[in-house]
Design an enzyme around this catalytic site. Structure first.
Site, PDB file in Angstrom:
ATOM      1  N   LYS A 121       0.820  -1.222   0.000  1.00  0.00           N
ATOM      2  CA  LYS A 121       0.000   0.000   0.000  1.00  0.00           C
ATOM      3  C   LYS A 121       0.848   1.264   0.000  1.00  0.00           C
ATOM      4  O   LYS A 121       0.613   2.193  -0.772  1.00  0.00           O
ATOM      5  CB  LYS A 121      -0.921   0.017   1.222  1.00  0.00           C
ATOM      6  CG  LYS A 121      -1.957  -1.082   1.273  1.00  0.00           C
ATOM      7  CD  LYS A 121      -2.867  -0.926   2.463  1.00  0.00           C
ATOM      8  CE  LYS A 121      -2.179  -1.195   3.787  1.00  0.00           C
ATOM      9  NZ  LYS A 121      -1.800  -2.600   3.983  1.00  0.00           N
ATOM     10  N   THR A 122       1.810   1.304   0.895  1.00  0.00           N
ATOM     11  CA  THR A 122       2.619   2.517   1.037  1.00  0.00           C
ATOM     12  C   THR A 122       3.382   2.815  -0.247  1.00  0.00           C
ATOM     13  O   THR A 122       3.410   3.962  -0.728  1.00  0.00           O
ATOM     14  CB  THR A 122       3.594   2.377   2.215  1.00  0.00           C
ATOM     15  OG1 THR A 122       2.847   2.219   3.424  1.00  0.00           O
ATOM     16  CG2 THR A 122       4.494   3.598   2.339  1.00  0.00           C
ATOM     17  N   GLU A 165      -3.492   6.046   1.406  1.00  0.00           N
ATOM     18  CA  GLU A 165      -3.292   4.650   1.783  1.00  0.00           C
ATOM     19  C   GLU A 165      -4.481   4.223   2.629  1.00  0.00           C
ATOM     20  O   GLU A 165      -4.847   4.896   3.594  1.00  0.00           O
ATOM     21  CB  GLU A 165      -1.988   4.513   2.569  1.00  0.00           C
ATOM     22  CG  GLU A 165      -1.664   3.100   2.973  1.00  0.00           C
ATOM     23  CD  GLU A 165      -0.281   2.969   3.585  1.00  0.00           C
ATOM     24  OE1 GLU A 165      -0.082   2.012   4.351  1.00  0.00           O
ATOM     25  OE2 GLU A 165       0.597   3.811   3.294  1.00  0.00           O
TER      26      GLU A 165
END
Length: 464
Positions: A121-122, A165
């Site tokens: 995600k990051t 995110e």
């Protein structure tokens, strides 16, 4: 112009303001003109950065840190009910707002992209933030890690796009209503909150169900959990599903990924045309993250060739295979990997980027519950390294679970043929690694806890 400040956020107080998610929201609010205050357990560079923006940051938690005129108190799921500032908020009848609700309020009125998945995600959110900024679109973004270039995890932009995110760990991603959602993968994790894959699927289905009408779901065509989720949501009305990956059935199909040292060249087939671009970080998983970012940007109407070129400007996020330095011919790299899939992906990326190097890992397990459920797989992942040092479990927000220690990982690693050593005193690790490392080796400090602090100390020992 981006929207202003919601009334409830005019004078917010953040408990745990130094956390990755909390600090990002606080930064955006300060840049929008809010009177931000908060507290954190210890001093940090993040606290200093927030003060530089005009926020009031207290160190330690105490009831009198909370101003009587605060319009809300913002918390994450990690804040315990007996926190003195939270107790004081109840006494003063100050509304308590979860971090995800605060972030959702900042996204209102903007074209939002929410990036979800068990892993990646990051990185993917960061890739989009960098590319959209490079294209002059001035996005707002909130990320779970600091970008290597701008050095921040969040910003308030004047453009119409907000990239966030979206955290599934406590189901908070269900609060967002994105125009475009990315799902990178779906696996069982966060065992304190999810008892089964069925619960995970239900949570992700709720998330995808919040995509706005005529919005787009960008989802992996390769990962089994994502494929199953796609099957479950295909019939949602007014939802466009765009798959990406190496599968022949993918809508955005990866034709080839060519490693080039610490970068990759990626060729995709999009709308029947071949498009090649560079990803400036190593590893197949990062290349696939970039393809997900490409597909999401295209779903917003951004020309694919422009976006592909801009994605090449992404140079990484702190703690995601971040080079900390080199001493005595040994490179020290920091990895946030703490789930077996992430550990395997980062170790394979290092193998592909430095085929002749020995790889030494300092691994710190994260959470007792995760170790209880996935300790065997963590140990098996460490067999990809030439040698590993395993620390005690970093508890984070959890209390110990009887009988669950890092020994579970060590025994699994040894059973898989790994060379692994237990070290209980973290302070001795730099000396241990300095004694093991030889010129040409790569050392990875790996985990989501404070193992990251060891990188500079290892470099100091190697230099002495």
């Amino acid at each position: 112009m981006a929207p202003g400040i919601p009334a409830a956020m005019e004078r917010p107080h953040f408990i745990g303001i130094g956390g990755a998610g909390m600090s990002g929201i606080a930064k955006i609010l300060t840049r929008r003109g809010a009177e931000v205050a908060g507290s954190d357990s210890k001093e940090s560079a993040t606290a200093e950065a927030l003060r530089a923006l005009g926020a009031t940051v207290h160190i330690g938690h105490a009831a009198d840190h909370l101003a009587d005129d605060a319009t809300c108190v913002v918390v994450s799921s990690a804040i315990r009910a007996d926190n003195p500032e939270l107790v004081r908020a109840g006494e003063l009848s100050i509304p308590v707002v979860h971090r995800s609700d605060a972030l959702a309020s900042l996204m209102q009125g903007l074209r939002s992209i929410a990036v979800a998945g068990t892993h990646g995600k990051t990185t993917t959110t960061s890739m989009l933030a960098v590319a959209l900024t490079e294209l002059g679109l001035d996005p707002s973004y909130a990320i779970g890690g600091d970008l290597a270039g701008p050095g921040t995890n969040a910003t308030h932009g004047e453009g119409a796009i907000f990239v966030a995110e979206a955290d599934e760990s406590d189901r908070s991603f269900q609060k967002y209503d994105p125009e475009v959602a990315i799902v990178l993968n779906v696996e069982l994790d966060h065992h304190a909150n999810y008892a089964s894959m069925d619960e995970i699927y239900d949570s992700f289905e709720t998330f995808t169900g919040k995509i706005v009408p005529d919005g787009t779901l960008v989802i992996s065509a390769d990962q089994s959990g994502a494929v199953e989720l796609t099957r479950r949501v295909r019939d949602l009305s007014a939802l466009k599903v765009v798959t990406y990956g190496e599968s022949e059935t993918a809508d955005v199909r990866v034709h080839k990924i060519t490693p080039r040292g610490l970068t990759s060249e990626v060729t995709v087939v999009l709308n029947g045309k071949y498009l090649t671009f560079t990803v400036s970080v190593p590893g197949r998983h990062y290349a696939l993250n970039a393809v997900a970012a490409l597909a999401a940007g295209v779903a917003l109407g951004i020309p694919a060739h422009n976006l592909a070129s801009a994605l090449g400007k992404y140079t990484g996020v702190k703690r995601r295979l971040q080079l900390k330095g080199e001493a005595a011919g040994v490179q020290v790299i920091d990895s946030y990997a703490h789930h077996p899939t992430e550990m395997t992906a980062d170790l394979e990326a290092m193998r592909g980027a430095a085929t002749d190097a020995r790889i030494l890992v300092v691994f710190q397990p994260h959470l007792f519950s995760r170790t209880q459920e996935l300790g065997t797989e963590m140990g098996q992942a460490l067999a990809l390294a030439d040698a590993s040092v395993v620390l005690d479990i970093y508890p984070a927000r959890e209390d110990p679970i009887p009988g669950i220690t890092s020994t579970l990982i060590i025994e699994a690693a040894k059973a898989a043929g790994a060379d692994v050593t237990a070290v209980h005193d973290k302070a001795t690790v730099p000396g241990v690694i300095a004694g093991m490392a030889k010129p040409g080796d790569l050392v990875l400090t790996m985990g989501a806890g404070d193992v990251t602090d060891l990188g500079p100390q290892i470099l100091d020992h190697l230099s002495s």
